[in-house]
Structure formats: structure tokens, C-alpha cells
Design a protein around this motif. Structure first.
Motif, PDB file in Angstrom:
ATOM      1  N   UNK A  11       0.836  -1.205   0.000  1.00  9.54           N
ATOM      2  CA  UNK A  11       0.000   0.000   0.000  1.00  9.54           C
ATOM      3  C   UNK A  11       0.865   1.247   0.000  1.00  9.54           C
ATOM      4  N   UNK A  12       1.986   1.178   0.642  1.00  9.08           N
ATOM      5  CA  UNK A  12       2.910   2.308   0.672  1.00  9.08           C
ATOM      6  C   UNK A  12       4.065   1.964   1.586  1.00  9.08           C
ATOM      7  N   UNK A  13       5.247   2.487   1.286  1.00  8.92           N
ATOM      8  CA  UNK A  13       6.397   2.225   2.134  1.00  8.92           C
ATOM      9  C   UNK A  13       7.389   3.373   2.026  1.00  8.92           C
ATOM     10  N   UNK A  14       8.252   3.455   3.017  1.00  6.25           N
ATOM     11  CA  UNK A  14       9.251   4.530   3.043  1.00  6.25           C
ATOM     12  C   UNK A  14      10.455   4.024   3.820  1.00  6.25           C
ATOM     13  N   UNK A  15      11.642   4.287   3.338  1.00 13.03           N
ATOM     14  CA  UNK A  15      12.860   3.842   4.013  1.00 13.03           C
ATOM     15  C   UNK A  15      13.942   4.890   3.798  1.00 13.03           C
ATOM     16  N   UNK A  16      14.423   5.488   4.857  1.00 15.03           N
ATOM     17  CA  UNK A  16      15.426   6.543   4.735  1.00 15.03           C
ATOM     18  C   UNK A  16      16.335   6.568   5.967  1.00 15.03           C
ATOM     19  N   UNK A  17      17.420   7.320   5.838  1.00 12.29           N
ATOM     20  CA  UNK A  17      18.302   7.606   6.959  1.00 12.29           C
ATOM     21  C   UNK A  17      18.112   9.057   7.395  1.00 12.29           C
ATOM     22  N   UNK A  18      18.238   9.296   8.680  1.00 21.60           N
ATOM     23  CA  UNK A  18      18.243  10.647   9.216  1.00 21.60           C
ATOM     24  C   UNK A  18      19.479  10.800  10.088  1.00 21.60           C
ATOM     25  N   UNK A  19      20.251  11.849   9.840  1.00 23.81           N
ATOM     26  CA  UNK A  19      21.418  12.134  10.689  1.00 23.81           C
ATOM     27  C   UNK A  19      20.990  13.072  11.815  1.00 23.81           C
ATOM     28  N   UNK A  20      21.205  12.637  13.036  1.00 28.03           N
ATOM     29  CA  UNK A  20      20.733  13.377  14.209  1.00 28.03           C
ATOM     30  C   UNK A  20      21.932  14.016  14.911  1.00 28.03           C
ATOM     31  N   UNK A  21      22.058  15.351  14.895  1.00 22.44           N
ATOM     32  CA  UNK A  21      23.170  16.019  15.583  1.00 22.44           C
ATOM     33  C   UNK A  21      23.125  15.748  17.089  1.00 22.44           C
ATOM     34  N   UNK A  22      24.272  15.422  17.662  1.00 24.26           N
ATOM     35  CA  UNK A  22      24.356  15.071  19.072  1.00 24.26           C
ATOM     36  C   UNK A  22      23.832  16.186  19.967  1.00 24.26           C
TER      37      UNK A  22
END
Length: 313
Positions: A15-26
Motif C-alpha cells: 500500500x505504501x512504504x518509506x525507508x530513509x536515513x536521518x542524521x541526528x546532531x548530538x
């Protein structure tokens, strides 16, 4: 779910999908990241990573135009030294009109921000740890009543040909396609459509929705899709879809300003865009709502807006 790659082709189509990376600053307590899950009625989402409560990552939905959507969400905080030490969390949630928040507990937050644990590079100028998130739509019950064609199961009342489309075996209607695009019809006759047959930058989910429109489904386009669809309709010579895109621009598109639509119209020589857009205004409030930025427009466009202003006065 965490062991599957939903960036690659889903089989069967989800039906729908999403896959990503997010860089989170410390040093950050909170970041907001926008994304859209394709093929699910153009529902836009805002995803919020929040470390204010140390062990919680929150996600809140933005729109209210649906009944309920069930999501399966997986998060992986990547360990740079070994994936064996990566931290994983998973949850399944249903968004409704009254339920619009989910919280996923990520264990070991103290380990993540400890520079000796391998979750970020201590020598880097900008210290960030990486979160990989997979989101899969498991079920949906939408208010908008848009129902997509199932191209993966044969229905003799609709389909008359099986075609390999960018690696997916799909059932389509040659008759509907032949009425709109002789060029695309020849591709369908070959029973195979490859990426080399389409404009660059056209991914499968774009072409899937393009075929939905050709088969008569009325989908709301957005800033990202409108440009791809215009390229596709030009490349495949489908004037009906070109006019469809133009009507959506006149009615307004999510994520695009009126000035951006004017620029896009000029790129494709839609010289009737501005007159038709202005013709939708029936009072000064309508004209104001269209939000023209006069400082960034060409003189001929400003002249047309000025004429309409006097007509409405």
C-alpha cells in the motif's frame, strides 16, 4: 520488517512504504523531517525525532483527510563499528482522526551519546548519529474514496494484456492506452517496459501512478509528481495527461507556490495557465488567496493580474 529492504521493488506491491536515513546532531534535542509515502493517496506526513525525553522518538501525523492508516515502523540506530551493536526498535500504530501520535522507545540512549560506543565519529567536526527508519503501510481506510486499480491480479472486465513494467509483472488495458498514446501502446505491445524507455528520474512508483491516471483514476498531484508526470506525458505523447496536469496546477498543488506554478507553466509553454488561474477568482478575496508574489513575476503576468483586479472591483 527490519530485515527487508523496502527501497527495492516490493513484491507484492505494498500500500505504501518509506525507508530513509536521518542524521541526528548530538547537540540537538529535536529535529523535524518531512516525507511522503507514495501510492497511498498522496498522504503527506511530518516525522519528528525528539530526544527531549531521552528514550522516546515521536511521530505525529499532519493531515486529517483520512479515516485510519495502520503503519508498521522500525528504527535502527546505526553503530559505525559493527551492525551487531546497532540498536533496534519496532512498533505498529494506527492513525485516526483522534489518534495522531506514536511513541517508539529506543533503549540505550546513554550508549548512543557516549562517544566511546561507536554510534558517532568523535573526531568529526559535526557529530551526528544515524537513524534508519522503515515505514510500511499495512492497511488504510480513507475518507477520500480514491481506489487504485490492482494491476497485479487479472480482471477480464478491465485488463487485456500482461506487461513487465520496470521489473513488475502488471496487467493493463491496451484499449485504454491505445486511445491516449500510440507511442505507449507500442511499448505495451512489446510486453516489456524498461527504465531506458522512460525519462531519467522516473522511478517505479511515479510510473505506477501515471498508469493509474491513464486508466481513469483521479489522483491529486504534488510538487514532486507534477514535474515527473509532465515529463512522462511529453515523452510518451499523452496529451490528456498533460491537460490533467495543467488543470491540477490551475486548481493548486500541495507544496508549490503560485509563482512556482507560473514558472512551470512557462517552461511547458502553458500560455493559458495565468488567464485560467485568474478566471477562478470571483472576488478580491479569491485573488488574494492565490497569493501572487508580484516582485518575482514578469510584466505581462502582472498586467493580467492588474486587469483582473479592476474587473473584480
Amino acid at each position: 520488517m527490519l530485515h527487508q529492504d523496502y527501497v527495492a521493488k516490493p513484491n507484492p506491491f505494498l500500500l505504501g512504504s518509506y525507508c530513509r536515513y536521518v542524521k541526528f546532531p548530538i547537540e540537538k534535542k529535536r529535529i523535524t523531517y518531512n516525507f511522503c509515502i507514495p501510492t497511498i493517496h498522496n498522504v503527506n506526513w511530518k516525522y519528528t525525532f525528539d530526544t527531549t525525553n531521552s528514550d522516546e522518538t515521536n511521530s505525529k501525523k499532519e493531515p486529517k483527510a483520512y479515516g485510519s492508516i495502520e503503519l508498521e515502523v522500525g528504527l535502527v540506530v546505526e553503530n559505525l563499528e559493527s551492525s551487531e551493536y546497532s540498536i533496534r526498535a519496532i512498533g505498529r500504530y494506527e492513525f485516526t482522526k483522534d489518534t495522531n501520535k506514536m511513541i517508539i522507545d529506543i533503549p540505550g540512549y546513554d550508549r548512543i551519546i557516549d562517544g566511546k560506543q561507536g554510534f558517532f565519529d568523535e573526531k568529526a567536526e559535526k557529530k551526528t548519529f544515524k537513524i534508519r527508519y522503515n515505514i510500511v503501510v499495512k492497511s488504510s481506510n480513507l475518507y477520500d474514496s480514491v481506489e487504485l486499480f490492482d494491476f497485479y491480479h487479472f480482471d477480464s472486465t478491465i485488463f487485456d494484456v500482461e506487461v513487465n513494467v520496470l521489473g513488475h509483472n502488471m496487467f493493463l488495458s491496451k484499449k485504454l492506452i491505445s486511445l491516449q498514446s500510440p507511442h505507449l501502446y507500442l511499448m505495451i505491445e512489446s510486453r516489456n517496459i524498461d527504465y531506458s524507455d522512460l525519462p531519467s528520474g522516473c522511478f517505479f512508483h511515479f510510473f505506477h501512478d501515471f498508469l493509474q491516471i491513464i486508466h481513469g483514476i483521479d489522483l491529486q498531484l504534488d510538487k514532486e509528481k507534477i514535474s515527473v508526470f509532465l515529463e512522462l506525458s511529453y515523452h510518451l505523447e499523452v496529451p490528456r495527461v498533460t491537460e490533467y496536469c495543467k488543470r491540477q496546477m490551475i486548481n493548486g498543488l500541495d507544496g508549490m507556490t503560485t509563482n512556482e506554478m507560473v514558472e512551470l507553466a512557462e517552461k511547458w509553454s502553458f500560455w493559458d495557465f495565468v488567464p485560467r488561474k485568474l478566471a477562478q477568482t470571483h472576488c478580491l478575496a479569491d485573488l488574494k488567496e492565490q497569493d501572487w508574489d508580484l516582485d518575482e513575476l514578469e510584466k505581462d503576468v502582472i498586467d493580467q493580474i492588474t486587469r483582473r483586479l479592476f474587473e473584480l472591483n
